[in-house]
Design a protein around this motif. Structure first.
Motif, PDB file in Angstrom:
ATOM      1  N   VAL A 182       0.770  -1.218   0.058  1.00 20.41           N
ATOM      2  CA  VAL A 182       0.036   0.039   0.064  1.00 20.41           C
ATOM      3  C   VAL A 182       0.822   1.444  -0.066  1.00 20.41           C
ATOM      4  N   ASP A 183       0.513   2.356  -0.753  1.00 20.47           N
ATOM      5  CA  ASP A 183       1.287   3.535  -0.635  1.00 20.47           C
ATOM      6  C   ASP A 183       1.155   4.163   0.776  1.00 20.47           C
ATOM      7  N   LEU A 184       2.274   4.933   1.006  1.00 19.71           N
ATOM      8  CA  LEU A 184       2.602   5.443   2.386  1.00 19.71           C
ATOM      9  C   LEU A 184       1.468   6.431   2.734  1.00 19.71           C
ATOM     10  N   GLY A 185       0.906   7.158   1.759  1.00 19.34           N
ATOM     11  CA  GLY A 185      -0.097   8.146   2.168  1.00 19.34           C
ATOM     12  C   GLY A 185      -1.405   7.400   2.697  1.00 19.34           C
ATOM     13  N   THR A 186      -2.021   6.426   1.904  1.00 17.19           N
ATOM     14  CA  THR A 186      -2.709   5.580   2.514  1.00 17.19           C
ATOM     15  C   THR A 186      -2.514   5.111   3.961  1.00 17.19           C
ATOM     16  N   ILE A 187      -1.544   4.530   4.213  1.00 19.04           N
ATOM     17  CA  ILE A 187      -1.316   4.079   5.508  1.00 19.04           C
ATOM     18  C   ILE A 187      -1.047   4.971   6.552  1.00 19.04           C
ATOM     19  N   ALA A 188      -0.500   6.529   6.144  1.00 14.14           N
ATOM     20  CA  ALA A 188      -0.490   7.166   7.040  1.00 14.14           C
ATOM     21  C   ALA A 188      -2.004   7.964   7.480  1.00 14.14           C
ATOM     22  N   HIS A 189      -2.766   7.954   6.291  1.00 13.86           N
ATOM     23  CA  HIS A 189      -4.283   8.254   6.880  1.00 13.86           C
ATOM     24  C   HIS A 189      -4.979   7.395   7.584  1.00 13.86           C
ATOM     25  N   ALA A 190      -4.660   6.092   7.374  1.00 10.27           N
ATOM     26  CA  ALA A 190      -5.432   5.014   8.077  1.00 10.27           C
ATOM     27  C   ALA A 190      -4.884   5.117   9.413  1.00 10.27           C
ATOM     28  N   LEU A 191      -3.707   5.329   9.490  1.00 10.40           N
ATOM     29  CA  LEU A 191      -3.231   5.463  11.100  1.00 10.40           C
ATOM     30  C   LEU A 191      -4.003   6.571  11.816  1.00 10.40           C
ATOM     31  N   VAL A 192      -3.966   7.810  11.092  1.00 13.68           N
ATOM     32  CA  VAL A 192      -4.704   8.845  11.796  1.00 13.68           C
ATOM     33  C   VAL A 192      -6.317   8.338  12.285  1.00 13.68           C
TER      34      VAL A 192
END
Lengths: 195, 195
Positions: A182-192
């Motif tokens: 998965v692309d990093l932005g999506t993972i970052a968003h999902a973390l938030v």
């Protein structure tokens, strides 16, 4: 007979995941004909890894020490514990730069059809780790596949029973995909957006 | 630092053809977590192959002896010599069961762009082998790719200059494909129709 060492090499290469008979024979040809240095390197790297790599006593990831560097890092937030399936998944979360807590690496996921139950993954050790008195929230970041979701469900039940706050990565992560791709932005968003 | 043996293993696995960073890290995880026996086997198979596999003095294929079994087989027709790029191509021709002559394995093909000239493949040794006085026909069975065709052209020129009969597998083999992936019937047909 005359090709047994070569046949044995092809057979051994076939044990690698995703390598069939044609790929294995191409790999053997390439190593022997064009990259004997690479073959030597690989043999030594396998020996070294087998001898030196073990599991971190705290988070279960691969390490060459009793406890891994991440677990020993005083900068990390010891109240958060992110549970992932593999070291590659852990690396994907790390690369987002948006998580400062600690990890627990299951080294697999529940898969009853393949005979992988709670004992084959480090579930009991996770429960012990999560109840150290410091951890307040467990973020379950298993893959969003059928097996990863089932694993998340079982983990969440067990962890909640211990009185812990259990969250899951937000569903910003595309359903059916595996975390390390998965692309990093999506993972970052999902973390938030974890819930 | 703490993951260097693991990183070194991933790096070494990336030297295998067709293996990128993600595949390499999956392979390393699989070997260390699920198949340490396979990792040990692979390390030993690499060492054994490096130590024991060499080139047949007559046909240049991989063997553990001075001269390979095929070259020593008195049943084979010593007047025919089939030239192939790799041992995998040789195996594909053998599996058709319709060729009883001998072989010469180039261990590559001409590829000026990659710096692979006549010296990098065993072209001079082929010319010596083909002029042993016994060989009457050389069947050029390099792949039907651009590089394989160019190699065939250069070989044919050189071999004809030595007064040998030079044939090429018939074009029954689909143009653009590589020999080891072709079905046996097509290869057999192309052997009969050689021109």
């Amino acid at each position: 007979m005359s090709r047994s060492a070569l046949d044995a090499l092809v057979e051994a290469l076939r044990r690698l995941p995703g390598v069939g008979p044609k790929s294995a024979s191409r790999m053997a040809f390439h190593l022997l004909q064009h990259d004997q240095e690479g073959a030597r390197l690989l043999a030594r790297a396998l020996d070294a890894a087998l001898e030196r790599v073990r599991h971190c006593r705290r988070c279960n990831t691969f390490t060459e020490h009793e406890v891994c560097e991440t677990c020993l890092d005083p900068q990390r937030d010891a109240t958060q514990l992110c549970v992932v399936e593999t070291p590659a998944d852990q690396a994907a979360v790390e690369r987002t730069g948006s998580y400062k807590g600690l990890y627990f690496v299951l080294m697999g996921r529940l898969s009853p059809l393949d005979g992988i139950g709670p004992r084959e993954i480090a579930m009991q050790r996770l429960f012990e780790r999560a109840t150290d008195g410091q951890v307040r929230e467990v973020i379950v970041a298993t893959n969003f596949t059928a097996e990863g979701e089932a694993t998340a469900h079982v983990l969440a039940e067990g962890l909640k029973a211990q009185g812990l706050r259990v969250t899951r990565l937000a569903r910003g992560v595309p359903v059916g995909s595996e975390l390390e791709y998965v692309d990093l932005g999506t993972i970052a968003h999902a973390l938030v957006d974890r819930r």
